[in-house]
Design a protein around this motif. Sequence first.
Motif, PDB file in Angstrom:
ATOM      1  N   LEU A 187       0.769  -1.329   0.087  1.00  0.00           N
ATOM      2  CA  LEU A 187      -0.242   0.279   0.213  1.00  0.00           C
ATOM      3  C   LEU A 187       0.789   1.090   0.049  1.00  0.00           C
ATOM      4  N   GLU A 188       2.015   1.130   1.003  1.00  0.00           N
ATOM      5  CA  GLU A 188       2.783   2.364   0.865  1.00  0.00           C
ATOM      6  C   GLU A 188       4.179   1.786   1.251  1.00  0.00           C
ATOM      7  N   LEU A 189       5.197   2.363   0.014  1.00  0.00           N
ATOM      8  CA  LEU A 189       6.703   2.110  -0.050  1.00  0.00           C
ATOM      9  C   LEU A 189       7.557   3.667  -0.220  1.00  0.00           C
ATOM     10  N   GLU A 190       8.222   3.964   0.773  1.00  0.00           N
ATOM     11  CA  GLU A 190       9.345   4.648   0.387  1.00  0.00           C
ATOM     12  C   GLU A 190      10.430   4.695   1.025  1.00  0.00           C
ATOM     13  N   LEU A 191      11.795   5.219   0.389  1.00  0.00           N
ATOM     14  CA  LEU A 191      13.245   4.715   0.961  1.00  0.00           C
ATOM     15  C   LEU A 191      12.893   6.684   1.956  1.00  0.00           C
ATOM     16  N   VAL A 192      13.178   6.547   3.178  1.00  0.00           N
ATOM     17  CA  VAL A 192      13.135   7.276   3.879  1.00  0.00           C
ATOM     18  C   VAL A 192      14.896   7.760   4.673  1.00  0.00           C
ATOM     19  N   GLU A 193      15.698   6.607   4.090  1.00  0.00           N
ATOM     20  CA  GLU A 193      17.515   6.909   4.032  1.00  0.00           C
ATOM     21  C   GLU A 193      17.989   6.531   3.359  1.00  0.00           C
ATOM     22  N   TRP A 194      18.743   6.848   3.224  1.00  0.00           N
ATOM     23  CA  TRP A 194      19.956   6.169   2.014  1.00  0.00           C
ATOM     24  C   TRP A 194      21.477   6.116   2.639  1.00  0.00           C
ATOM     25  N   MET A 195      22.178   5.438   2.341  1.00  0.00           N
ATOM     26  CA  MET A 195      23.712   5.745   3.535  1.00  0.00           C
ATOM     27  C   MET A 195      24.594   5.209   2.558  1.00  0.00           C
ATOM     28  N   GLU A 196      25.365   6.200   1.585  1.00  0.00           N
ATOM     29  CA  GLU A 196      26.785   6.465   1.288  1.00  0.00           C
ATOM     30  C   GLU A 196      27.316   5.232   1.651  1.00  0.00           C
ATOM     31  N   PRO A 197      28.418   4.277   0.749  1.00  0.00           N
ATOM     32  CA  PRO A 197      28.652   3.540   1.563  1.00  0.00           C
ATOM     33  C   PRO A 197      30.330   3.891   2.403  1.00  0.00           C
ATOM     34  N   GLY A 198      30.314   3.479   3.676  1.00  0.00           N
ATOM     35  CA  GLY A 198      31.802   4.366   4.042  1.00  0.00           C
ATOM     36  C   GLY A 198      30.543   4.460   5.131  1.00  0.00           C
ATOM     37  N   THR A 199      29.398   5.050   5.132  1.00  0.00           N
ATOM     38  CA  THR A 199      29.156   5.420   6.816  1.00  0.00           C
ATOM     39  C   THR A 199      27.782   4.959   7.574  1.00  0.00           C
ATOM     40  N   HIS A 200      28.095   4.120   6.841  1.00  0.00           N
ATOM     41  CA  HIS A 200      27.337   2.763   8.229  1.00  0.00           C
ATOM     42  C   HIS A 200      27.889   1.577   8.594  1.00  0.00           C
ATOM     43  N   THR A 201      27.256   0.411   9.455  1.00  0.00           N
ATOM     44  CA  THR A 201      28.418  -0.505   9.337  1.00  0.00           C
ATOM     45  C   THR A 201      27.878  -1.997   9.213  1.00  0.00           C
ATOM     46  N   HIS A 202      26.827  -1.921   8.900  1.00  0.00           N
ATOM     47  CA  HIS A 202      25.818  -3.047   7.920  1.00  0.00           C
ATOM     48  C   HIS A 202      26.724  -3.901   7.555  1.00  0.00           C
ATOM     49  N   GLN A 203      26.707  -4.803   7.828  1.00  0.00           N
ATOM     50  CA  GLN A 203      28.064  -5.712   6.353  1.00  0.00           C
ATOM     51  C   GLN A 203      27.298  -7.335   6.336  1.00  0.00           C
ATOM     52  N   ALA A 204      27.731  -7.965   5.553  1.00  0.00           N
ATOM     53  CA  ALA A 204      27.098  -8.893   5.092  1.00  0.00           C
ATOM     54  C   ALA A 204      27.749 -10.192   5.900  1.00  0.00           C
ATOM     55  N   GLU A 309      58.236   4.226  -6.377  1.00  0.00           N
ATOM     56  CA  GLU A 309      57.720   2.982  -5.050  1.00  0.00           C
ATOM     57  C   GLU A 309      56.333   3.516  -6.054  1.00  0.00           C
ATOM     58  N   GLU A 310      55.833   2.058  -5.322  1.00  0.00           N
ATOM     59  CA  GLU A 310      54.381   1.560  -5.872  1.00  0.00           C
ATOM     60  C   GLU A 310      53.350   2.588  -5.373  1.00  0.00           C
ATOM     61  N   ALA A 311      52.065   2.952  -6.199  1.00  0.00           N
ATOM     62  CA  ALA A 311      51.632   3.420  -5.465  1.00  0.00           C
ATOM     63  C   ALA A 311      50.363   2.358  -4.643  1.00  0.00           C
ATOM     64  N   PRO A 312      50.315   2.797  -2.974  1.00  0.00           N
ATOM     65  CA  PRO A 312      48.817   2.012  -2.722  1.00  0.00           C
ATOM     66  C   PRO A 312      47.956   1.917  -2.931  1.00  0.00           C
ATOM     67  N   GLU A 313      47.625   0.372  -3.051  1.00  0.00           N
ATOM     68  CA  GLU A 313      45.799   0.343  -3.678  1.00  0.00           C
ATOM     69  C   GLU A 313      44.945   1.351  -2.872  1.00  0.00           C
ATOM     70  N   LYS A 314      44.116   2.094  -3.862  1.00  0.00           N
ATOM     71  CA  LYS A 314      43.125   2.892  -3.355  1.00  0.00           C
ATOM     72  C   LYS A 314      41.882   1.724  -2.568  1.00  0.00           C
ATOM     73  N   SER A 315      41.122   2.369  -1.431  1.00  0.00           N
ATOM     74  CA  SER A 315      40.692   1.672  -0.459  1.00  0.00           C
ATOM     75  C   SER A 315      39.201   1.777  -0.870  1.00  0.00           C
ATOM     76  N   VAL A 316      38.621   0.869  -0.743  1.00  0.00           N
ATOM     77  CA  VAL A 316      37.297   1.141  -2.202  1.00  0.00           C
ATOM     78  C   VAL A 316      36.238   0.479  -0.423  1.00  0.00           C
ATOM     79  N   PRO A 317      35.411   1.581  -0.280  1.00  0.00           N
ATOM     80  CA  PRO A 317      34.711   2.145   0.742  1.00  0.00           C
ATOM     81  C   PRO A 317      33.560   0.729   1.302  1.00  0.00           C
ATOM     82  N   GLY A 318      32.746  -0.116   1.498  1.00  0.00           N
ATOM     83  CA  GLY A 318      31.904  -1.093   1.154  1.00  0.00           C
ATOM     84  C   GLY A 318      30.718  -0.343   0.598  1.00  0.00           C
ATOM     85  N   PRO A 319      29.984  -1.483   0.771  1.00  0.00           N
ATOM     86  CA  PRO A 319      28.129  -1.389  -0.227  1.00  0.00           C
ATOM     87  C   PRO A 319      27.917  -0.320   0.497  1.00  0.00           C
TER      88      PRO A 319
END
Length: 434
Positions: A187-204, A309-319
């Motif tokens: 009946l109702e469905l809405e996205l109330v909060e968007w969490m960008e990668p690296g801004t939350h602690t949820h993980q698989a 020196e080799e450039a360090p690998e760029k850290s990729v934030p989580g999903p």
Amino acid sequence: MTQGKVMEGVFAINKPKGLSSAQVLRDLQKHFNPSTLFAPWISVEKTNRDREKHNQRRRRREKDIQVKIGHGGTLDPLATGVLIAGVGKGTKSLQDFLSCTKQYETIVLFGASTDTYDRVGKVLRTAPYEHVTREVVEAALGQFRGKFMQLPPLFSALKMNGKPLYEYAREGKPIPREIERRPVEVLELELVEWMEPGTHTHQAPSETGSDTEIKFANTIWSQEKVLPGGSSPKGVKKEDAEVKEEITGTEDVPTRKRKLSTEQDELILERPSSKHQKSSEEEANSATMSGGLAAPTTTDAALSSTLPEEAPEKSVPGPPAARIRMKVTSGFYVRSLAHDLGAAVGSAALMAELERSRQGEFEVGKNVLEYTDLDKGEEVWGPKVEAMLDAWNHKRGDVEEGRSSAPKKVETEAKVEADSVMGEAVPEAVNATS
């Protein structure tokens, strides 16, 4: 509290995370059985049992008298929120909560799918997520509003030919037929909060499914058109498309695989180290003893320091993750929505958190008992439970009076009105403990 009054009826409690619905009922019984509030109920029940025939008493499994409590709709241990409970004769009214509308808030985590469609299962597939944005998700939500046919969770307790689906998966056997979709309505469905990668602690979760479970899931998901990660790009071999990581996008396959590998390291944390992993010192000693290169000397180290020196690998934030609020009819699977939404945006997703904030007339923060009140003693929870049971009985009395006085031709209308007042029961089995 009123002395001598037999308390029966329906109320709701805010179930905490980590407890099963059945455990909450047992906790309620533990506090209700010795209480002053329910002493009259215990007394009446004892009198009724004393009047029973001998054979009736023998058939009883539970000899001890406990307050009879049931619930009107199971919540998983992962979930929190409204758990409707019936006391005494109120357990018979739990069926009145069928077809009830419910409101949920869930957090959907992108990038992985599990066998249970939530964060307590085993990972069966991971997928790229860097293309998943708020705009993409909001656009995809449109297809999940209104009435549609929903596919139940793959590894749910649903049975086919008398056998749970998860048993087919564990045994590596194909299911006899396609899983039937069920009619649901959002009946109702809405996205109330968007969490960008690296801004939350949820993980698989860190645990992955077996090859048999992964193969089984991919086969079913392909048949049902809810395969996470989208379709494989043109030019990619079938063998490459069937690996656990779904390869999508326009980049070449090697580049895509390298990027996906980095994302997976961020997505699945706490991965146990290999039992055969050696320390750097052990590896150096082992290499020297087996004829390999020895550790670099001071001269070698000085020489190597002059090299770029080799450039360090760029850290990729989580999903990314999204908090989604919905109002749905009975029989709706929130975890299926999370899984299907991941597939709809060309990635994968799972349900990380879930709260049932409202069911029927009961809503968290308004007329629902807090679970923490139980440990505060009867002087805290007693008046609240009494007030909620009185309110429910008062409304029920008004509804019954309205039904009896209504003309026969509008009897159906009265029942519909009563259902909207009382709330409706959930499709799950109503459990009662006495």
